[in-house]
Design a protein around this motif. Sequence first.
Motif, PDB file in Angstrom:
ATOM      1  N   THR A 130       0.820  -1.207   0.000  1.00  0.00           N
ATOM      2  CA  THR A 130       0.000   0.000   0.000  1.00  0.00           C
ATOM      3  C   THR A 130       0.857   1.262   0.000  1.00  0.00           C
ATOM      4  N   PRO A 131       0.397   2.325  -0.648  1.00  0.00           N
ATOM      5  CA  PRO A 131       1.100   3.614  -0.569  1.00  0.00           C
ATOM      6  C   PRO A 131       0.629   4.474   0.594  1.00  0.00           C
ATOM      7  N   THR A 132      -0.438   4.063   1.271  1.00  0.00           N
ATOM      8  CA  THR A 132      -0.975   4.872   2.355  1.00  0.00           C
ATOM      9  C   THR A 132      -0.131   4.715   3.612  1.00  0.00           C
ATOM     10  N   SER A 133      -0.350   5.613   4.566  1.00  0.00           N
ATOM     11  CA  SER A 133       0.370   5.572   5.836  1.00  0.00           C
ATOM     12  C   SER A 133      -0.624   5.518   6.979  1.00  0.00           C
ATOM     13  N   ASP A 134      -0.159   5.052   8.141  1.00  0.00           N
ATOM     14  CA  ASP A 134      -1.030   4.964   9.309  1.00  0.00           C
ATOM     15  C   ASP A 134      -1.603   6.329   9.687  1.00  0.00           C
ATOM     16  N   GLN A 135      -0.840   7.370   9.481  1.00  0.00           N
ATOM     17  CA  GLN A 135      -1.253   8.703   9.905  1.00  0.00           C
ATOM     18  C   GLN A 135      -2.463   9.219   9.130  1.00  0.00           C
ATOM     19  N   TYR A 136      -2.571   8.831   7.835  1.00  0.00           N
ATOM     20  CA  TYR A 136      -3.615   9.407   6.999  1.00  0.00           C
ATOM     21  C   TYR A 136      -4.638   8.387   6.505  1.00  0.00           C
ATOM     22  N   ARG A 137      -4.609   7.150   7.009  1.00  0.00           N
ATOM     23  CA  ARG A 137      -5.561   6.137   6.548  1.00  0.00           C
ATOM     24  C   ARG A 137      -6.981   6.545   6.920  1.00  0.00           C
ATOM     25  N   SER A 138      -7.930   6.311   6.001  1.00  0.00           N
ATOM     26  CA  SER A 138      -9.289   6.817   6.141  1.00  0.00           C
ATOM     27  C   SER A 138     -10.293   5.701   6.347  1.00  0.00           C
ATOM     28  N   VAL A 139     -11.428   6.060   6.947  1.00  0.00           N
ATOM     29  CA  VAL A 139     -12.540   5.123   7.088  1.00  0.00           C
ATOM     30  C   VAL A 139     -13.054   4.702   5.719  1.00  0.00           C
ATOM     31  N   SER A 196      -7.513  -0.079   4.160  1.00  0.00           N
ATOM     32  CA  SER A 196      -6.773  -1.221   3.620  1.00  0.00           C
ATOM     33  C   SER A 196      -5.285  -1.057   3.869  1.00  0.00           C
ATOM     34  N   ASP A 197      -4.555  -2.182   3.722  1.00  0.00           N
ATOM     35  CA  ASP A 197      -3.121  -2.201   3.984  1.00  0.00           C
ATOM     36  C   ASP A 197      -2.467  -3.186   3.014  1.00  0.00           C
ATOM     37  N   ASP A 198      -1.235  -3.564   3.301  1.00  0.00           N
ATOM     38  CA  ASP A 198      -0.525  -4.514   2.442  1.00  0.00           C
ATOM     39  C   ASP A 198      -1.321  -5.810   2.313  1.00  0.00           C
TER      40      ASP A 198
END
Length: 439
Positions: free
Chosen positions: A355-364, A368-370
């Motif tokens: 995933t390109p997302t980070s814990d700080q900005y993950r949204s409802v 999703s993650d790796d």
Amino acid sequence: MQNKFNKITWAVAIAAAAFASQANAGGYQINEQSVSGQGYGHAGRSSNINDATIVFGNPAGMSFLDRAQLTAGGTYLNVNSEISNAEATRSSVLTGGVGVPVSGTTDGDMVPGTLIPFAFYAHPVNDRLAFGFGVYAPFGSKTDYEDGFLGRNLGNYTELKVMSAQPTVSYRFNEQWSVGAGITYNRVEGELHRQVPVLIGGAPGAPVYTEADSRVEGDDDGWGYNLGVIFQPVPETTLGLTYRSKVDYNLTGDFRAVAQDVGVEVTDNASLDLTTPETVNFSVTQQMSDRLKLMLGASWTRWSRFDQILIEGESIPEITREVQNYSNAWAYGVGGEYQLNPQLALRAGVTLDFTPTSDQYRSVRIPSDDRRIFSIGAGWTPTENLTVDFAYSYLTERGTQVEQERTDSFSGTPPVTSTYASDYKNEAHGFGAQLTYRF
């Protein structure tokens, strides 16, 4: 403040959903453009030439086909999600800025089952030149939480659909080299809902809230292109490289928010510039024997383009600027195909998708993650002109967390700050079938 609220609600919601659905490796990017490729985990997407789905996988591959063919099919995705350790609060001037727990449910399984169709046609003109056309869905997402969802103040419904049409040409220079190019016309449609908290009365320590039903729809279209090259140093080895360009959109649409308890309805327009990033796919197909071939592949997406959300309104030059800090994302696959007999081919593959997302900005909207994907498949050719392919994939994601906070002021009412935090565990099952007819 009312004007500012309208535009922020619309634009931030569209931006979140659009990038959610496209943030993949490891989000909701759609890989379902080939059931034959699904069987080996798309490990040979740019190098393995089975049928007309190569129009998407690598346009250079069309000139390796021996005759015209039509491939059509689809994959049904069934996603299961578990939500645990969920908490939500609201705070306002009547709570002294202290968050007070919000009631709600966390049923999970918020992604409805979805069929993703595709169709491709490839037509070799002669030994060197080929033309093709494809219609498919490169991106898409849908999350539909229950009405009383605990995190409804951050988002409870998201749907984004992108459909692409791609005319393509391929030219083969010699036995070793082939190139291809395609132009894509892309249509995006989005719809998002959120329940906006509104402070309507009460006393210090005992606020009274209602919720405004906020809904938005937007759409746009954009043009892109893809390029491909195939190199066969020896007949047993095929190397493929494909580039898919970025696509620029300017989403425009309608916003409507209704707070029935206080008799207020707000409508407005807003716009958001959106650029989906370019991707590169490289794969190798190695014919190990007359019956067995193995494939390796890697995909890279330039998600570092998405470092912020910048929303511009009709009367406010800059409504909001939100840092996102996405990272470039990789996906890797390995797979194989075994020709059991002239009629039946068996396939299997494994994919690691980051995933390109980070814990700080993950949204409802994008919990999703790796992910890891395990696939099996088969191709049955009862006659020389006809092949039927089936595939099954199991996707499991790493458990992830969502922690969100935002402040709203509806139609000039005092600001209310909402928070939501929870753990998510997602898995999915993909069932694919396609038909190829050769002319």
